[in-house]
Design a protein around this motif. Structure first.
Motif, PDB file in Angstrom:
ATOM      1  N   MET A  86     -10.742  -0.977  -1.997  1.00  0.00           N
ATOM      2  CA  MET A  86     -10.339  -1.978  -2.486  1.00  0.00           C
ATOM      3  C   MET A  86      -9.102  -2.135  -3.174  1.00  0.00           C
ATOM      4  O   MET A  86      -8.774  -1.009  -3.892  1.00  0.00           O
ATOM      5  N   ILE A  87      -8.063  -3.093  -3.110  1.00  0.00           N
ATOM      6  CA  ILE A  87      -6.945  -3.268  -3.966  1.00  0.00           C
ATOM      7  C   ILE A  87      -6.872  -4.425  -4.493  1.00  0.00           C
ATOM      8  O   ILE A  87      -7.365  -5.566  -4.095  1.00  0.00           O
ATOM      9  N   LEU A  88      -6.902  -4.479  -5.898  1.00  0.00           N
ATOM     10  CA  LEU A  88      -6.452  -5.611  -6.839  1.00  0.00           C
ATOM     11  C   LEU A  88      -4.896  -5.656  -6.705  1.00  0.00           C
ATOM     12  O   LEU A  88      -4.387  -4.781  -7.596  1.00  0.00           O
ATOM     13  N   MET A  89      -4.516  -6.916  -6.503  1.00  0.00           N
ATOM     14  CA  MET A  89      -2.695  -6.751  -6.145  1.00  0.00           C
ATOM     15  C   MET A  89      -2.256  -8.022  -7.139  1.00  0.00           C
ATOM     16  O   MET A  89      -2.828  -9.044  -6.847  1.00  0.00           O
ATOM     17  N   LEU A  90      -1.552  -7.564  -8.043  1.00  0.00           N
ATOM     18  CA  LEU A  90      -0.950  -8.559  -9.158  1.00  0.00           C
ATOM     19  C   LEU A  90       0.512  -8.831  -8.883  1.00  0.00           C
ATOM     20  O   LEU A  90       1.285  -7.802  -8.836  1.00  0.00           O
ATOM     21  N   HIS A  91       0.906 -10.265  -8.757  1.00  0.00           N
ATOM     22  CA  HIS A  91       1.940 -10.822  -8.457  1.00  0.00           C
ATOM     23  C   HIS A  91       3.054 -10.799  -9.603  1.00  0.00           C
ATOM     24  O   HIS A  91       2.598 -10.171 -10.768  1.00  0.00           O
ATOM     25  N   GLY A  92       4.329 -10.829  -9.434  1.00  0.00           N
ATOM     26  CA  GLY A  92       5.503 -10.840 -10.260  1.00  0.00           C
ATOM     27  C   GLY A  92       5.441 -11.913 -11.013  1.00  0.00           C
ATOM     28  O   GLY A  92       4.520 -13.012 -10.781  1.00  0.00           O
ATOM     29  N   SER A  93       6.518 -12.300 -11.808  1.00  0.00           N
ATOM     30  CA  SER A  93       6.613 -13.360 -12.533  1.00  0.00           C
ATOM     31  C   SER A  93       6.920 -14.585 -11.615  1.00  0.00           C
ATOM     32  O   SER A  93       7.655 -14.506 -10.560  1.00  0.00           O
ATOM     33  N   ASP A  94       6.814 -15.707 -12.140  1.00  0.00           N
ATOM     34  CA  ASP A  94       6.944 -17.097 -11.224  1.00  0.00           C
ATOM     35  C   ASP A  94       6.507 -16.940  -9.961  1.00  0.00           C
ATOM     36  O   ASP A  94       7.109 -17.270  -8.974  1.00  0.00           O
ATOM     37  N   ALA A  95       5.499 -16.366  -9.739  1.00  0.00           N
ATOM     38  CA  ALA A  95       4.809 -16.405  -8.461  1.00  0.00           C
ATOM     39  C   ALA A  95       3.455 -16.562  -8.296  1.00  0.00           C
ATOM     40  O   ALA A  95       2.798 -17.212  -9.351  1.00  0.00           O
ATOM     41  N   SER A  96       2.845 -16.145  -7.283  1.00  0.00           N
ATOM     42  CA  SER A  96       1.281 -16.251  -7.203  1.00  0.00           C
ATOM     43  C   SER A  96       0.769 -15.199  -6.201  1.00  0.00           C
ATOM     44  O   SER A  96       1.685 -14.581  -5.723  1.00  0.00           O
ATOM     45  N   GLY A  97      -0.394 -15.232  -5.941  1.00  0.00           N
ATOM     46  CA  GLY A  97      -1.008 -13.912  -5.187  1.00  0.00           C
ATOM     47  C   GLY A  97      -0.294 -14.098  -3.901  1.00  0.00           C
ATOM     48  O   GLY A  97      -0.257 -13.016  -3.070  1.00  0.00           O
ATOM     49  N   MET A  98      -0.288 -15.214  -3.304  1.00  0.00           N
ATOM     50  CA  MET A  98       0.159 -15.508  -1.793  1.00  0.00           C
ATOM     51  C   MET A  98       1.673 -14.844  -1.840  1.00  0.00           C
ATOM     52  O   MET A  98       1.831 -14.138  -0.752  1.00  0.00           O
ATOM     53  N   ASN A  99       2.380 -14.691  -2.763  1.00  0.00           N
ATOM     54  CA  ASN A  99       3.770 -14.112  -2.684  1.00  0.00           C
ATOM     55  C   ASN A  99       3.626 -12.454  -2.382  1.00  0.00           C
ATOM     56  O   ASN A  99       4.549 -11.962  -1.834  1.00  0.00           O
ATOM     57  N   CYS A 100       2.416 -12.084  -2.621  1.00  0.00           N
ATOM     58  CA  CYS A 100       2.175 -10.634  -2.455  1.00  0.00           C
ATOM     59  C   CYS A 100       1.410 -10.137  -1.347  1.00  0.00           C
ATOM     60  O   CYS A 100       1.008  -9.105  -0.938  1.00  0.00           O
ATOM     61  N   ALA A 101       1.102 -11.385  -0.562  1.00  0.00           N
ATOM     62  CA  ALA A 101       0.111 -10.928   0.430  1.00  0.00           C
ATOM     63  C   ALA A 101       0.444 -10.352   1.533  1.00  0.00           C
ATOM     64  O   ALA A 101      -0.393  -9.690   2.419  1.00  0.00           O
ATOM     65  N   HIS A 102       1.751 -10.589   1.881  1.00  0.00           N
ATOM     66  CA  HIS A 102       2.099  -9.500   3.221  1.00  0.00           C
ATOM     67  C   HIS A 102       2.695  -8.457   2.826  1.00  0.00           C
ATOM     68  O   HIS A 102       3.513  -7.707   3.643  1.00  0.00           O
ATOM     69  N   LEU A 103       2.730  -7.959   1.597  1.00  0.00           N
ATOM     70  CA  LEU A 103       3.452  -6.589   1.171  1.00  0.00           C
ATOM     71  C   LEU A 103       2.913  -5.309   2.046  1.00  0.00           C
ATOM     72  O   LEU A 103       3.805  -4.579   2.149  1.00  0.00           O
ATOM     73  N   PHE A 104       1.900  -5.223   2.376  1.00  0.00           N
ATOM     74  CA  PHE A 104       1.024  -4.122   3.298  1.00  0.00           C
ATOM     75  C   PHE A 104       1.143  -4.916   4.840  1.00  0.00           C
ATOM     76  O   PHE A 104       0.661  -5.785   4.715  1.00  0.00           O
ATOM     77  N   ARG A 105       1.291  -3.835   5.613  1.00  0.00           N
ATOM     78  CA  ARG A 105       0.945  -4.137   6.923  1.00  0.00           C
ATOM     79  C   ARG A 105      -0.706  -4.537   7.190  1.00  0.00           C
ATOM     80  O   ARG A 105      -1.287  -3.922   6.884  1.00  0.00           O
ATOM     81  N   TRP A 106      -0.778  -5.620   7.863  1.00  0.00           N
ATOM     82  CA  TRP A 106      -1.972  -6.143   8.100  1.00  0.00           C
ATOM     83  C   TRP A 106      -2.849  -5.023   8.836  1.00  0.00           C
ATOM     84  O   TRP A 106      -3.968  -5.089   8.794  1.00  0.00           O
ATOM     85  N   GLU A 107      -2.096  -4.542   9.786  1.00  0.00           N
ATOM     86  CA  GLU A 107      -2.841  -3.688  10.915  1.00  0.00           C
ATOM     87  C   GLU A 107      -3.199  -2.385  10.163  1.00  0.00           C
ATOM     88  O   GLU A 107      -4.299  -1.835  10.458  1.00  0.00           O
ATOM     89  N   GLU A 108      -2.603  -2.105   9.075  1.00  0.00           N
ATOM     90  CA  GLU A 108      -2.974  -0.765   8.298  1.00  0.00           C
ATOM     91  C   GLU A 108      -4.104  -1.119   7.537  1.00  0.00           C
ATOM     92  O   GLU A 108      -5.166  -0.555   7.213  1.00  0.00           O
ATOM     93  N   LEU A 109      -4.295  -2.424   6.994  1.00  0.00           N
ATOM     94  CA  LEU A 109      -5.536  -2.956   5.973  1.00  0.00           C
ATOM     95  C   LEU A 109      -6.466  -2.881   6.936  1.00  0.00           C
ATOM     96  O   LEU A 109      -7.783  -2.723   6.604  1.00  0.00           O
ATOM     97  N   GLU A 110      -6.383  -3.632   8.141  1.00  0.00           N
ATOM     98  CA  GLU A 110      -7.372  -3.669   9.324  1.00  0.00           C
ATOM     99  C   GLU A 110      -8.001  -2.371   9.590  1.00  0.00           C
ATOM    100  O   GLU A 110      -9.069  -1.939   9.642  1.00  0.00           O
ATOM    101  N   GLU A 111      -7.090  -1.242  10.010  1.00  0.00           N
ATOM    102  CA  GLU A 111      -7.458   0.004  10.386  1.00  0.00           C
ATOM    103  C   GLU A 111      -8.467   0.656   9.452  1.00  0.00           C
ATOM    104  O   GLU A 111      -9.256   1.318   9.794  1.00  0.00           O
ATOM    105  N   HIS A 112      -8.046   0.449   8.235  1.00  0.00           N
ATOM    106  CA  HIS A 112      -8.859   1.233   7.158  1.00  0.00           C
ATOM    107  C   HIS A 112      -9.708   0.441   6.337  1.00  0.00           C
ATOM    108  O   HIS A 112     -10.234   0.822   5.455  1.00  0.00           O
ATOM    109  N   ARG A 113     -10.110  -0.842   6.815  1.00  0.00           N
ATOM    110  CA  ARG A 113     -10.973  -1.723   6.045  1.00  0.00           C
ATOM    111  C   ARG A 113     -10.791  -1.984   4.665  1.00  0.00           C
ATOM    112  O   ARG A 113     -11.607  -2.013   3.815  1.00  0.00           O
ATOM    113  N   VAL A 114      -9.546  -2.101   4.253  1.00  0.00           N
ATOM    114  CA  VAL A 114      -9.083  -2.290   2.974  1.00  0.00           C
ATOM    115  C   VAL A 114      -9.487  -3.894   2.528  1.00  0.00           C
ATOM    116  O   VAL A 114      -8.810  -4.770   3.281  1.00  0.00           O
ATOM    117  N   ILE A 115     -10.171  -4.270   1.555  1.00  0.00           N
ATOM    118  CA  ILE A 115     -10.441  -5.558   0.919  1.00  0.00           C
ATOM    119  C   ILE A 115      -9.269  -5.405  -0.042  1.00  0.00           C
ATOM    120  O   ILE A 115      -9.096  -4.521  -0.863  1.00  0.00           O
TER     121      ILE A 115
END
Length: 276
Positions: A86-115
């Motif tokens: 599990m990763i708790l991902m915290l965004h930068g200033s003047d932003a929201s969680g959406m802005n960090c949502a694609h930081l990691f490759r989706w296929e890598e998150l899927e492959e390793h079952r990362v929440i």
């Protein structure tokens, strides 16, 4: 949250512009949530036996915060019989969680079952996290409640719980992660991923040191690498962390050619470090 229910209370006792585009999160296992109603999303996920899919929003306190909730990513590969990182991902200033949502490759998150949990700061304008504007408070409580629901409803690997962030979010990850470190089930944070941090605010450290990954661009004009990450690395070493290494180990300090951003290859490297 059982053993995890009060872990961020220790942090409460302590006295940039983002470079990311918005991903088409509806194509993935993303759901907007308000923490008070995250159980509804979890129940829907259970009912569908698939990805989280619905937005949940009746009301949550101040009307100005109705649009500031967060994102929750549950990979389609999630299996309740197998513990997931599990990763708790915290965004930068003047932003929201959406802005960090694609930081990691989706296929890598899927492959390793990362929440991945991406909360929004409680500041109505998304300027920054609470520690920058008066001390730990609303953001710590919000994150604590969100993690509580997550631990209650999903099989989280206690050896793979990462507190991560970019820019102001990286500073916040260090500030709440280091006092709440763990090497196993006494948690929660086994790893900290600080991507271009500016500072850390600490009055204590957890007796168990989480592993730390810091990255920073040598041409960063927003947060200077020497004044920010370089100083942080010096402080951590003076607190008993091993000398940082550029490639492997429990304390990584990775410099890259670039500015105030997280290149794809840096994000992938950080993710691999977390999952190894």
């Amino acid at each position: 949250m059982g053993r995890h229910s009060t872990f961020l209370k220790r942090a409460q006792q302590l006295s940039c512009k983002h470079p990311f585009s918005q991903p088409p999160f509806s194509q993935h296992g993303m759901a907007r949530f308000q923490v008070s109603f995250i159980n509804a999303a979890i129940q829907q996920w259970k009912d569908l036996r698939a990805r989280l899919a619905a937005a949940l929003d009746p009301t949550l306190g101040d009307a100005c915060l109705k649009s500031r909730n967060g994102l929750l990513f549950i990979p389609s590969t999630y299996d309740h019989k197998q513990p997931s990182p599990m990763i708790l991902m915290l965004h930068g200033s003047d932003a929201s969680g959406m802005n960090c949502a694609h930081l990691f490759r989706w296929e890598e998150l899927e492959e390793h079952r990362v929440i991945m949990l991406l909360p929004d700061a409680r500041d109505a304008c998304g300027r920054t996290w609470d520690v920058n504007v008066g001390g730990f408070g609303a953001d710590v409580r919000f994150i604590d409640r969100a993690l509580k629901r997550l631990f209650e409803n999903f099989n989280i690997d206690p050896s793979k719980i990462c507190c991560a962030g970019f820019s102001d979010g990286a500073s916040y990850a260090l500030s709440i992660g280091l006092p709440n470190g763990s090497e196993g089930p006494h948690g929660p944070f086994t790893h900290i991923m600080a991507l271009s941090p500016g500072f850390m605010r600490l009055s204590s450290l957890s007796p168990v040191r989480p592993k730390v990954f810091i990255s920073h661009g040598v041409n960063d004009k927003v947060l200077d690498i020497n004044h920010c990450s370089g100083h942080i690395a010096y402080r951590l070493e003076s607190m008993g962390f091993p000398p940082p290494d550029a490639h492997q180990g429990s304390f990584i300090f990775h410099e890259f050619l670039g500015g105030h951003c997280v290149p794809t290859e840096v994000a992938s490297r950080a993710l691999r470090w977390f999952l190894d």
